[in-house]
Design an enzyme around this catalytic site. Structure first.
Site, short mmCIF file in Angstrom:
data_model
loop_
_atom_site.label_atom_id
_atom_site.label_comp_id
_atom_site.label_asym_id
_atom_site.label_seq_id
_atom_site.Cartn_x
_atom_site.Cartn_y
_atom_site.Cartn_z
N HIS A 175 0.81 -1.02 0.00
CA HIS A 175 0.16 -0.17 -0.09
C HIS A 175 0.90 1.21 -0.07
CE1 HIS A 175 -3.98 -2.04 0.91
NE2 HIS A 175 -3.26 -2.85 1.09
N ASP A 392 3.55 9.59 -0.33
CA ASP A 392 2.44 9.01 -0.04
C ASP A 392 2.29 7.98 -1.38
OD1 ASP A 392 -0.10 8.35 1.12
OD2 ASP A 392 -0.40 10.24 1.48
C1 G6P Z 1 -1.07 3.24 6.12
C2 G6P Z 1 -0.50 1.66 6.17
C3 G6P Z 1 -1.32 0.85 6.69
C4 G6P Z 1 -1.80 1.14 7.99
C5 G6P Z 1 -2.31 2.69 8.23
C6 G6P Z 1 -2.37 3.15 9.74
O1 G6P Z 1 -1.97 3.51 5.41
O2 G6P Z 1 -0.36 1.56 4.65
O3 G6P Z 1 -0.95 -0.61 6.69
O4 G6P Z 1 -2.66 0.31 8.57
O5 G6P Z 1 -1.35 3.41 7.63
O6 G6P Z 1 -1.35 2.73 10.44
P1 G6P Z 1 -1.39 1.92 11.67
O7 G6P Z 1 0.19 1.82 11.93
O8 G6P Z 1 -2.17 2.51 12.66
O9 G6P Z 1 -1.94 0.28 11.37
#
Ligand code: G6P
Length: 507
Positions: A175, A392
């Site tokens: 992602h 991003d």
């Molecule tokens: C990004 C990453 C995700 C992640 C999200 C929130 O979008 O690509 O994999 O889940 O951030 O971050 P966190 O560390 O809270 O899961």
């Protein structure tokens, strides 16, 4: 017992699941009531809504972490999901999640905006936790199932899973950006990470440039060349046999859940809330909006600096305009995130202290997460959306703003360093490092003639409405299925249509 041996021992379930998603977090959040009792709620976000119908149709299961340390939960069902929790100890949260995932890989993959830290103890934890996820997926998937692994926290899972379960078809989607070779090279475990990823049958990236970076790294460090997005890999099994497989890599830009935004923008209470927000702000001429996780990749400091200078220069006034900055709390125990919070809050305090009047505030800084309804009301209330990320993978906030602007009004200021900028070409594109350029873009957005703003918004809406997240997941899963069919024993094992498609750009 060697790691290789332990990896080989797995109970293949006879009645497992045909479709298994593996991600760091489960697709549910815990709601804790006042009496201390807790319930699960489906997590917001495109990925979860896109995969929910697939889960229901295809007898699916989702393997992931609950988000709390030291919690050993049994598998359970919640709405359409069969959830298979993976437990992480407090030390593993520190080393695998906060450490290797978010203080090594995250900054490394985002142009080293913050300095990545390299610690062997973090790497060992990352490997151990990836092994746990791989084993859990192997014990959940039915014979011949499809397993879709998500994101940078789990890059070793594909190859580990292939060793445990050569019968399953494995997809991986990254992602976040994939860095250029020059930056990726810093990683002391660069070969192991590439080995891990290339266990997948199909590897998806956001931008064609990310897929190219990955292919160059594979050529440099594994000595394997991708041709039109397809490459051949092989390794010896524990019993000395040679096994080989084909890997496709390409770009699949993710999108948003357009339907849920359409519903909310049509909801009278959401529309009323948007109006109320503007009234509460004193009906300024221009409402600028920023919505981000409080992350150093998002360019929040640059945006606030530019806004503060415009106030100082007299180009904006607190009577005529306001900046609403939603900064949702994120990864709060990681040092670089703590430092960013101090910096941003210091800047906001200084600017507000200097420019506020009794009745007007320059920047409404909101360090909270909000329900999605409130976010959509904010999108409806904002004349100018500011997305100024320094790097991003995609940036879904930009796409959500566009989807919410049903009347074709509003201007999107968008950093050229986001994946979204490759699809939303009619946004006001900016280099957020160029503060003067950013200031000009903010004024240009405010002053843009309605007809021009409308023309740009119509074009961007066409793009977003015709490429939603359901379309994204279908395209990836269709290509994965075609790959599996072509490369199954006895299948047409050559550079397939799926391979050729994955190799090209999808946008
Ligand atoms: C990004 C990453 C995700 C992640 C999200 C929130 O979008 O690509 O994999 O889940 O951030 O971050 P966190 O560390 O809270 O899961």
């Amino acid at each position: 017992m060697s790691a290789e041996q332990s990896l080989r021992e797995v109970n293949v379930p006879r009645d497992g699941y045909d479709f298994v998603v593996v991600s760091n977090r489960l697709p549910v959040d815990r709601d804790v009531a006042e009496d201390g009792s807790s319930t699960w709620r489906r997590s917001p976000g495109g990925l979860v809504s896109a995969l929910a119908p697939v889960m229901a149709q295809r007898d699916g299961a989702w393997v992931g972490w609950s988000g709390a340390p030291d919690e050993d939960l049994e598998p359970f069902d919640h709405d359409v999901f069969h959830l298979v929790p993976v437990a992480l100890s407090e030390l593993e949260v520190r080393r695998y999640y906060e450490g290797f995932s978010n203080a090594t890989l995250w900054p490394l993959y985002h142009d080293v905006i913050a300095s990545p830290e390299f610690h062997r103890t973090w790497w060992y934890a990352y490997r151990r936790v990836n092994e746990r996820f791989a084993r859990q997926a192997a014990e959940t998937a039915a014979p011949g199932a499809t397993v879709w692994v998500q994101d940078y926290q789990l890059q070793l899972v594909p190859r580990m899973l292939r060793r445990l379960r050569p019968d399953v078809t494995i997809g991986f989607f990254n992602h976040i950006p994939f860095p250029p070779t020059e930056i990726f090279s810093q990683l002391p475990w660069r070969r192991a990470v590439l080995d891990g990823l290339t266990g997948a049958d199909l590897i998806g990236f956001q931008r064609p440039g990310d897929a190219q970076n990955f292919q160059r790294c594979v050529r440099k460090y594994l000595g394997v060349q991708f041709i039109k997005g397809t490459a051949q890999f092989s390794e010896s099994t524990a019993d000395g046999e040679e096994t080989s497989w084909t890997v496709n890599a390409g770009s699949y830009p993710i999108s948003i859940d357009v339907e849920s935004i359409k519903e909310l923008t049509a909801d009278p209470s959401v529309r009323a809330r948007a109006k109320e927000i503007r009234e509460e702000l004193g009906n300024p001429e221009t409402v600028y909006l920023g919505v981000d996780r409080l992350d150093y990749t998002k360019g929040i400091r640059h945006r606030i600096k530019a806004y503060g200078e415009l106030l100082h220069d007299g180009e904006l006034s607190v009577e005529d305009s306001v900046l609403i900055q939603v900064a949702s709390p994120s990864r709060e125990r990681v040092d670089s995130y703590r430092q960013l919070r101090e910096l941003v809050e210091g800047m906001v305090g200084r600017i507000n202290g200097q420019h506020d009047t009794i009745s007007h505030t320059a920047i409404r800084y909101l360090h909270h997460g909000y329900p999605f309804e409130e976010m959509v009301a904010l999108y409806l209330a904002a004349d100018v959306m500011l997305v100024t990320a320094l790097r991003d993978g995609m940036n879904l906030v930009a796409k959500e703003y566009v989807a919410a602007r049903q009347d074709n009004s509003g201007v999107l200021v968008l950093s050229e360093f986001t994946g979204a900028a490759e699809q939303l070409r009619q946004a006001v594109l900016v280099n957020p490092h160029d503060i003067d350029g950013l200031k000009e873009a903010m004024l240009h957005a405010r002053d843009m003639p309605r007809t021009e703003a409308r023309k740009r918004m119509v074009a961007m809406r066409r793009q977003v409405l015709t490429h939603d997240v359901v379309d994204w997941s279908q395209r990836f899963l269709d290509d994965l299925a075609q790959h599996a069919a072509a490369h199954a024993p006895g299948g047409d094992d050559d550079a397939t249509a799926a391979g050729a498609r994955a190799g090209g750009s999808h946008e």
